[in-house]
Design a protein around this motif. Structure first.
Motif: not given
Length: 188
Positions: A29-30, A33
């Motif tokens: 997931s952004d 990250r």
């Protein structure tokens, strides 16, 4: 009475794959990250400042991952292994380890059988499109494993364990080969 015709019973393999897929979704997931990137940068910098070190590491606060972690996950870690490193055989007597490649690649060799059994190669890569088995490895407690990194670049991994960071035990063969020695990665 057995399962109904046409139904599929869960198997340990299927359950473990589902667990790894759940971890994969969280790690990719952004939001996650963005939170682990500074940790990766710190651990990479620590390795560059220690030319004699084969690897550096740092535990990750579990709240970075939100509420979706599998219940048995009790610690997360970033490890950076130096290009060309073979850190030697180790095992964790008190934890099940699940590890994914973030950057680079390496061979996580495992030896699950008797002491003299052959090492099984598990080359792990960071390409998101690679099959799950080429990006993740699941290592049960007491299974000997040996990370070996090729010469082309450092290997950055995220590792999940079933014990809190301060309880994770690493066991290695002592220099004589007659026994093992234990240490903890962090002290409380």
């Amino acid at each position: 009475m057995g399962p109904a015709s046409g139904s599929v019973e869960p198997t340990p393999q299927r359950e473990e794959r589902a667990r790894l897929e759940k971890l994969e979704t969280i790690v990719r997931s952004d939001e996650v990250r963005a939170k682990i990137c500074p940790i990766v940068d710190r651990v990479c910098a620590a390795l560059s400042q220690k030319p004699e070190a084969l690897m550096t590491w740092e535990p990750i606060p579990l709240d970075i991952f939100g509420q979706g972690l599998p219940q048995e996950i009790r610690s997360g870690w970033i490890f950076v292994l130096r290009a060309g490193a073979d850190t030697g055989a180790e095992r964790h007597p008190n934890s099940h380890q699940r590890m994914m490649t973030l950057h680079g690649s390496g061979d996580m060799r495992v030896r699950a059988g008797p002491a003299l059994s052959a090492w099984q190669s598990n080359v792990l890569v960071s390409e998101p499109g690679a099959p799950l088995e080429r990006r993740w490895i699941s290592i049960p407690p007491n299974v000997w494993h040996r990370p070996v990194v090729g010469p082309d670049g450092d290997w950055v991994v995220i590792s999940f364990h079933t014990v809190p960071a301060e309880e994770l035990i690493e066991e290695k063969l002592d220099e004589s080969g007659a026994g093992t020695k234990q240490k903890k990665y962090v002290t409380a």
